[in-house]
Scaffold this motif. Structure first.
Motif, PDB file in Angstrom:
ATOM      1  N   UNK A   1       1.111  -1.229  -0.001  1.00 38.07           N
ATOM      2  CA  UNK A   1       0.303   0.397   0.188  1.00 38.07           C
ATOM      3  C   UNK A   1       0.952   1.748  -0.031  1.00 38.07           C
ATOM      4  N   UNK A   2       2.076   0.763   0.428  1.00 39.90           N
ATOM      5  CA  UNK A   2       2.889   2.491   0.617  1.00 39.90           C
ATOM      6  C   UNK A   2       4.362   1.668  -0.508  1.00 39.90           C
ATOM      7  N   UNK A   3       3.728   1.358  -1.529  1.00 38.88           N
ATOM      8  CA  UNK A   3       5.012   1.144  -2.367  1.00 38.88           C
ATOM      9  C   UNK A   3       4.289   1.459  -3.896  1.00 38.88           C
ATOM     10  N   UNK A   4       5.286   1.992  -4.994  1.00 40.38           N
ATOM     11  CA  UNK A   4       4.497   2.456  -6.239  1.00 40.38           C
ATOM     12  C   UNK A   4       4.997   0.573  -7.055  1.00 40.38           C
ATOM     13  N   UNK A   5       3.899   0.131  -7.812  1.00 38.95           N
ATOM     14  CA  UNK A   5       4.414  -0.897  -8.504  1.00 38.95           C
ATOM     15  C   UNK A   5       3.467   0.137 -10.310  1.00 38.95           C
ATOM     16  N   UNK A   6       3.771  -1.114 -11.133  1.00 35.63           N
ATOM     17  CA  UNK A   6       3.189  -0.795 -12.183  1.00 35.63           C
ATOM     18  C   UNK A   6       2.172  -2.587 -12.028  1.00 35.63           C
ATOM     19  N   UNK A   7       1.349  -2.190 -12.928  1.00 35.78           N
ATOM     20  CA  UNK A   7       0.989  -3.561 -13.176  1.00 35.78           C
ATOM     21  C   UNK A   7       1.220  -3.893 -15.065  1.00 35.78           C
ATOM     22  N   UNK A   8       0.891  -4.620 -14.658  1.00 37.08           N
ATOM     23  CA  UNK A   8       1.548  -5.711 -16.364  1.00 37.08           C
ATOM     24  C   UNK A   8       1.124  -5.244 -17.810  1.00 37.08           C
ATOM     25  N   UNK A   9      -0.179  -4.822 -17.801  1.00 34.03           N
ATOM     26  CA  UNK A   9      -0.897  -4.618 -18.814  1.00 34.03           C
ATOM     27  C   UNK A   9      -0.694  -3.093 -18.783  1.00 34.03           C
ATOM     28  N   UNK A  10       0.016  -2.476 -18.131  1.00 35.85           N
ATOM     29  CA  UNK A  10       0.161  -0.370 -17.936  1.00 35.85           C
ATOM     30  C   UNK A  10       0.533  -0.022 -18.976  1.00 35.85           C
ATOM     31  N   UNK A  11       0.882   0.832 -19.730  1.00 36.41           N
ATOM     32  CA  UNK A  11       1.073   0.990 -21.258  1.00 36.41           C
ATOM     33  C   UNK A  11       2.796   1.384 -20.872  1.00 36.41           C
ATOM     34  N   UNK A  12       3.215   1.688 -21.818  1.00 36.82           N
ATOM     35  CA  UNK A  12       4.634   2.046 -22.236  1.00 36.82           C
ATOM     36  C   UNK A  12       4.935   3.406 -21.131  1.00 36.82           C
ATOM     37  N   UNK A  13       3.990   4.351 -21.862  1.00 40.84           N
ATOM     38  CA  UNK A  13       4.094   5.647 -21.369  1.00 40.84           C
ATOM     39  C   UNK A  13       3.388   5.920 -19.809  1.00 40.84           C
ATOM     40  N   UNK A  14       2.219   5.381 -19.494  1.00 39.68           N
ATOM     41  CA  UNK A  14       2.052   5.140 -18.057  1.00 39.68           C
ATOM     42  C   UNK A  14       3.409   4.814 -17.008  1.00 39.68           C
ATOM     43  N   UNK A  15       3.777   3.820 -17.568  1.00 41.68           N
ATOM     44  CA  UNK A  15       4.816   3.552 -17.142  1.00 41.68           C
ATOM     45  C   UNK A  15       6.578   4.319 -16.653  1.00 41.68           C
TER      46      UNK A  15
ATOM     47  N   UNK B   1       2.467   6.704 -30.409  1.00 40.10           N
ATOM     48  CA  UNK B   1       3.121   5.391 -31.288  1.00 40.10           C
ATOM     49  C   UNK B   1       3.077   4.499 -30.062  1.00 40.10           C
ATOM     50  N   UNK B   2       3.814   4.719 -28.841  1.00 41.65           N
ATOM     51  CA  UNK B   2       4.762   3.652 -27.976  1.00 41.65           C
ATOM     52  C   UNK B   2       2.870   3.460 -26.654  1.00 41.65           C
ATOM     53  N   UNK B   3       2.300   3.647 -27.204  1.00 40.53           N
ATOM     54  CA  UNK B   3       1.398   3.587 -25.598  1.00 40.53           C
ATOM     55  C   UNK B   3       0.773   1.993 -27.007  1.00 40.53           C
ATOM     56  N   UNK B   4       1.091   1.687 -27.601  1.00 36.00           N
ATOM     57  CA  UNK B   4       0.514   0.380 -28.323  1.00 36.00           C
ATOM     58  C   UNK B   4       1.640  -0.891 -27.324  1.00 36.00           C
ATOM     59  N   UNK B   5       2.163  -0.367 -26.867  1.00 38.49           N
ATOM     60  CA  UNK B   5       3.027  -1.278 -25.373  1.00 38.49           C
ATOM     61  C   UNK B   5       2.969  -1.023 -24.509  1.00 38.49           C
ATOM     62  N   UNK B   6       2.877  -2.716 -23.697  1.00 39.42           N
ATOM     63  CA  UNK B   6       2.662  -2.656 -22.490  1.00 39.42           C
ATOM     64  C   UNK B   6       4.178  -2.914 -22.003  1.00 39.42           C
ATOM     65  N   UNK B   7       4.026  -2.504 -20.040  1.00 36.99           N
ATOM     66  CA  UNK B   7       5.479  -3.010 -19.497  1.00 36.99           C
ATOM     67  C   UNK B   7       5.622  -4.165 -19.638  1.00 36.99           C
ATOM     68  N   UNK B   8       4.397  -5.242 -19.728  1.00 36.91           N
ATOM     69  CA  UNK B   8       4.792  -6.651 -19.924  1.00 36.91           C
ATOM     70  C   UNK B   8       5.673  -6.997 -21.102  1.00 36.91           C
ATOM     71  N   UNK B   9       5.351  -6.519 -22.193  1.00 37.54           N
ATOM     72  CA  UNK B   9       6.176  -6.234 -23.243  1.00 37.54           C
ATOM     73  C   UNK B   9       7.787  -5.896 -23.235  1.00 37.54           C
ATOM     74  N   UNK B  10       8.210  -5.340 -22.677  1.00 31.94           N
ATOM     75  CA  UNK B  10       9.918  -4.900 -21.996  1.00 31.94           C
ATOM     76  C   UNK B  10      10.564  -5.138 -21.154  1.00 31.94           C
ATOM     77  N   UNK B  11       9.658  -5.787 -20.325  1.00 34.36           N
ATOM     78  CA  UNK B  11      10.492  -6.903 -19.542  1.00 34.36           C
ATOM     79  C   UNK B  11      11.372  -7.367 -19.345  1.00 34.36           C
ATOM     80  N   UNK B  12      12.852  -7.992 -19.290  1.00 34.10           N
ATOM     81  CA  UNK B  12      14.262  -8.386 -20.302  1.00 34.10           C
ATOM     82  C   UNK B  12      14.518  -9.362 -19.307  1.00 34.10           C
ATOM     83  N   UNK B  13      13.854 -10.187 -18.285  1.00 34.03           N
ATOM     84  CA  UNK B  13      14.098 -10.749 -17.404  1.00 34.03           C
ATOM     85  C   UNK B  13      14.129  -9.994 -15.490  1.00 34.03           C
ATOM     86  N   UNK B  14      13.705 -11.317 -15.022  1.00 31.53           N
ATOM     87  CA  UNK B  14      13.537 -10.599 -13.598  1.00 31.53           C
ATOM     88  C   UNK B  14      14.479 -11.074 -13.366  1.00 31.53           C
ATOM     89  N   UNK B  15      15.675  -9.479 -12.326  1.00 34.54           N
ATOM     90  CA  UNK B  15      17.038  -9.191 -12.336  1.00 34.54           C
ATOM     91  C   UNK B  15      16.239  -9.560 -10.737  1.00 34.54           C
TER      92      UNK B  15
END
Length: 148
Positions: free
Chosen positions: A11-25, A72-86
């Motif tokens: 509740x006190x942490x900023x986070x993103x949903x995986x379906x947020x757009x590139x721009x929202x992220x 144009x980048x609003x078509x991308x979602x955050x899940x599309x840019x994750x490069x592996x879970x470091x």
């Protein structure tokens, strides 16, 4: 020591949903001034962590060259840019020594419950403070704040 004491709850942490757009992220990271932010599913499952580098690499990728504006980048979602879970998550039962090991390479450590749901983070600063207090038990809180 139980890490729940150090847990910064969801509740006190900023986070993103995986379906947020590139721009929202990008906007959320910019607003909070973060270099990395946890990504969760709408059901609350921890998916990974996205960093400024993930956004940058996507902007520089060949696939993105055809995009010219942030619109144009609003078509991308955050899940599309994750490069592996470091930023691998830990459970609430992890030891402080194990937490310290994770903090060597991460600004924060995501914490999940037994079902993999994101419940919060532990910051590197809090881990360092804990070990500093253990080592320098007699040092005053004011002096400790100067160190950390």
């Amino acid at each position: 020591m139980n890490i729940a004491y150090f847990l910064l709850p969801k509740a006190r942490v900023a986070y993103l949903y995986d379906d947020c757009t590139f721009r929202q992220g990008l906007e959320k990271m910019r607003h909070h001034g973060y270099t990395a932010i946890p990504v969760i599913s709408r059901s609350g499952q921890y998916i990974g962590t996205v960093s400024e580098g993930d956004f940058l690499w996507r902007l520089l990728s060949e696939e993105t060259e055809r995009h010219h504006t942030m619109k144009d980048l609003e078509q991308l979602q955050v899940r599309d840019i994750l490069r592996g879970n470091q930023y691998l998550p830990v459970r609430i039962t992890v030891t402080m020594d194990e937490l310290l090991d994770s903090a060597m390479n991460q600004n924060f450590i995501p914490v999940v419950d037994d079902s993999g749901s994101f419940i919060g983070i532990v910051t590197r600063k809090d881990i360092i403070r804990y070990f500093a207090e253990q080592k320098l038990g007699s040092i005053s809180q004011k002096e400790l704040r100067k160190i950390v």
